[in-house]
Design a protein around this motif. Sequence first.
Motif, PDB file in Angstrom:
ATOM      1  N   UNK A  56       0.796  -1.235   0.000  1.00  0.00           N
ATOM      2  CA  UNK A  56       0.000   0.000   0.000  1.00  0.00           C
ATOM      3  C   UNK A  56       0.824   1.280   0.000  1.00  0.00           C
ATOM      4  N   UNK A  57       2.032   1.273   0.589  1.00  0.00           N
ATOM      5  CA  UNK A  57       2.850   2.481   0.637  1.00  0.00           C
ATOM      6  C   UNK A  57       3.674   2.678  -0.633  1.00  0.00           C
ATOM      7  N   UNK A  58       3.698   1.658  -1.483  1.00  0.00           N
ATOM      8  CA  UNK A  58       4.398   1.735  -2.765  1.00  0.00           C
ATOM      9  C   UNK A  58       3.483   1.172  -3.853  1.00  0.00           C
ATOM     10  N   UNK A  59       2.269   1.649  -3.849  1.00  0.00           N
ATOM     11  CA  UNK A  59       1.256   1.062  -4.727  1.00  0.00           C
ATOM     12  C   UNK A  59       1.520   1.350  -6.197  1.00  0.00           C
ATOM     13  N   UNK A 101       7.285  18.012  -7.309  1.00  0.00           N
ATOM     14  CA  UNK A 101       6.391  17.093  -6.606  1.00  0.00           C
ATOM     15  C   UNK A 101       6.893  16.959  -5.173  1.00  0.00           C
ATOM     16  N   UNK A 102       5.974  17.071  -4.198  1.00  0.00           N
ATOM     17  CA  UNK A 102       6.348  17.087  -2.789  1.00  0.00           C
ATOM     18  C   UNK A 102       5.794  15.872  -2.059  1.00  0.00           C
ATOM     19  N   UNK A 103       6.519  15.461  -1.021  1.00  0.00           N
ATOM     20  CA  UNK A 103       6.018  14.418  -0.133  1.00  0.00           C
ATOM     21  C   UNK A 103       4.650  14.845   0.409  1.00  0.00           C
ATOM     22  N   UNK A 104       3.692  13.923   0.354  1.00  0.00           N
ATOM     23  CA  UNK A 104       2.351  14.201   0.864  1.00  0.00           C
ATOM     24  C   UNK A 104       1.398  14.804  -0.145  1.00  0.00           C
ATOM     25  N   UNK A 105       1.891  15.199  -1.332  1.00  0.00           N
ATOM     26  CA  UNK A 105       0.997  15.757  -2.351  1.00  0.00           C
ATOM     27  C   UNK A 105      -0.129  14.776  -2.665  1.00  0.00           C
ATOM     28  N   UNK A 106      -1.328  15.306  -2.787  1.00  0.00           N
ATOM     29  CA  UNK A 106      -2.491  14.498  -3.143  1.00  0.00           C
ATOM     30  C   UNK A 106      -2.951  14.905  -4.538  1.00  0.00           C
ATOM     31  N   UNK A 107      -3.034  13.923  -5.428  1.00  0.00           N
ATOM     32  CA  UNK A 107      -3.441  14.156  -6.810  1.00  0.00           C
ATOM     33  C   UNK A 107      -4.731  13.402  -7.099  1.00  0.00           C
ATOM     34  N   UNK A 108      -5.552  14.039  -7.909  1.00  0.00           N
ATOM     35  CA  UNK A 108      -6.739  13.387  -8.460  1.00  0.00           C
ATOM     36  C   UNK A 108      -6.463  13.121  -9.935  1.00  0.00           C
ATOM     37  N   UNK A 113      -7.701   8.775  -6.466  1.00  0.00           N
ATOM     38  CA  UNK A 113      -6.985   9.762  -5.676  1.00  0.00           C
ATOM     39  C   UNK A 113      -5.715   9.117  -5.130  1.00  0.00           C
ATOM     40  N   UNK A 114      -4.581   9.772  -5.371  1.00  0.00           N
ATOM     41  CA  UNK A 114      -3.269   9.241  -5.003  1.00  0.00           C
ATOM     42  C   UNK A 114      -2.540  10.230  -4.115  1.00  0.00           C
ATOM     43  N   UNK A 115      -1.701   9.709  -3.203  1.00  0.00           N
ATOM     44  CA  UNK A 115      -0.872  10.567  -2.363  1.00  0.00           C
ATOM     45  C   UNK A 115       0.582  10.128  -2.460  1.00  0.00           C
ATOM     46  N   UNK A 116       1.468  11.099  -2.659  1.00  0.00           N
ATOM     47  CA  UNK A 116       2.906  10.825  -2.714  1.00  0.00           C
ATOM     48  C   UNK A 116       3.375  10.396  -1.328  1.00  0.00           C
ATOM     49  N   UNK A 117       3.933   9.184  -1.233  1.00  0.00           N
ATOM     50  CA  UNK A 117       4.310   8.625   0.065  1.00  0.00           C
ATOM     51  C   UNK A 117       5.810   8.620   0.307  1.00  0.00           C
ATOM     52  N   UNK A 118       6.623   8.501  -0.763  1.00  0.00           N
ATOM     53  CA  UNK A 118       8.070   8.398  -0.601  1.00  0.00           C
ATOM     54  C   UNK A 118       8.739   8.364  -1.965  1.00  0.00           C
ATOM     55  N   UNK A 119      10.031   8.659  -2.022  1.00  0.00           N
ATOM     56  CA  UNK A 119      10.761   8.466  -3.273  1.00  0.00           C
ATOM     57  C   UNK A 119      11.037   6.985  -3.502  1.00  0.00           C
ATOM     58  N   UNK A 120      11.392   6.660  -4.720  1.00  0.00           N
ATOM     59  CA  UNK A 120      11.928   5.330  -4.983  1.00  0.00           C
ATOM     60  C   UNK A 120      13.404   5.326  -4.607  1.00  0.00           C
ATOM     61  N   UNK A 121      13.862   4.239  -4.010  1.00  0.00           N
ATOM     62  CA  UNK A 121      15.281   4.074  -3.714  1.00  0.00           C
ATOM     63  C   UNK A 121      15.872   3.149  -4.769  1.00  0.00           C
ATOM     64  N   UNK A 144      17.055  11.382  -9.775  1.00  0.00           N
ATOM     65  CA  UNK A 144      16.033  11.079 -10.772  1.00  0.00           C
ATOM     66  C   UNK A 144      15.360   9.770 -10.385  1.00  0.00           C
ATOM     67  N   UNK A 145      14.811   9.738  -9.194  1.00  0.00           N
ATOM     68  CA  UNK A 145      14.336   8.481  -8.625  1.00  0.00           C
ATOM     69  C   UNK A 145      12.871   8.190  -8.893  1.00  0.00           C
ATOM     70  N   UNK A 146      12.113   9.224  -9.206  1.00  0.00           N
ATOM     71  CA  UNK A 146      10.667   9.050  -9.227  1.00  0.00           C
ATOM     72  C   UNK A 146      10.137   8.954  -7.810  1.00  0.00           C
ATOM     73  N   UNK A 147       8.864   8.641  -7.698  1.00  0.00           N
ATOM     74  CA  UNK A 147       8.226   8.593  -6.380  1.00  0.00           C
ATOM     75  C   UNK A 147       7.085   7.587  -6.393  1.00  0.00           C
ATOM     76  N   UNK A 148       6.716   7.165  -5.192  1.00  0.00           N
ATOM     77  CA  UNK A 148       5.621   6.216  -5.016  1.00  0.00           C
ATOM     78  C   UNK A 148       4.372   6.925  -4.517  1.00  0.00           C
ATOM     79  N   UNK A 149       3.229   6.327  -4.867  1.00  0.00           N
ATOM     80  CA  UNK A 149       1.939   6.769  -4.353  1.00  0.00           C
ATOM     81  C   UNK A 149       1.315   5.683  -3.483  1.00  0.00           C
ATOM     82  N   UNK A 150       0.539   6.120  -2.506  1.00  0.00           N
ATOM     83  CA  UNK A 150      -0.468   5.261  -1.889  1.00  0.00           C
ATOM     84  C   UNK A 150      -1.810   5.634  -2.522  1.00  0.00           C
ATOM     85  N   UNK A 151      -2.718   4.699  -2.553  1.00  0.00           N
ATOM     86  CA  UNK A 151      -4.037   4.923  -3.151  1.00  0.00           C
ATOM     87  C   UNK A 151      -5.017   5.309  -2.053  1.00  0.00           C
TER      88      UNK A 151
END
Length: 226
Positions: A56-59, A101-108, A113-121, A144-151
């Motif tokens: 769920x934290x890296x959906x 793009x910021x940690x915690x950002x919520x996108x529709x 609806x998705x929320x930025x949870x963390x970068x990719x390592x 240039x890691x990109x980021x993960x969303x939770x749903x």
Amino acid sequence: MADVVVDALFAGGIGILGEEGHRSGIFKRRVEGDVHVFAEGIVGDEQADRRVHGGPEKAMHHFAAENYASLASFFPQIADALVPGSLGENISTSGLTERNVHIGDIFRVGGVTLQVSQPRAPCWKINHRFATEGVSLVVARERMTGWYYRVIEAGTIRAGDPLELVRRTSERFSIDEFWNVQSAHSPRIEDMLELAAVDGLAHDWKVRLTERVRWIRERRQAQSGG
């Protein structure tokens, strides 16, 4: 933030990575039409090592399409292979990057609806994916890691859907600034605590940051003879 739309969506099963025969979910295929998204990401997407991928934290993994041109400047010998989807991302766009793009950002996007949870390592599997040493190092160094969303809300999305920023929980901590703090040789305790407190940051990172703060404080106390 300028209007951004989904350029492409990717999902896939597990393939074999490199001569060693490692199983990996980095091999994604483009998916068309309505794509169903639930709590753990795109229906039908798979991850080989659930200890470090998926859940769920890296959906869903989002990677900026413009990063591929930057990577190709470092590795011209594999430029033809550096195309959207090849780093295992689920969402590809132009216009959203680690700088805006910021940690915690919520996108529709679409019905989701998705929320930025963390970068990719980034890890060694990226090197094996392209049979080229040093790719993961450059991805990490250049952030240039990109980021993960939770749903937050499941539903359907499709290529062409706009991404609307609904809420920003941290004005400071972009993905790039996250790495500034996390990768600092001598990070400020105040910075780490502020990052750990960001609404939306993945729980594992909150724990890691607070444990690091505790370790730094104990070391400083020991050095001071306290």
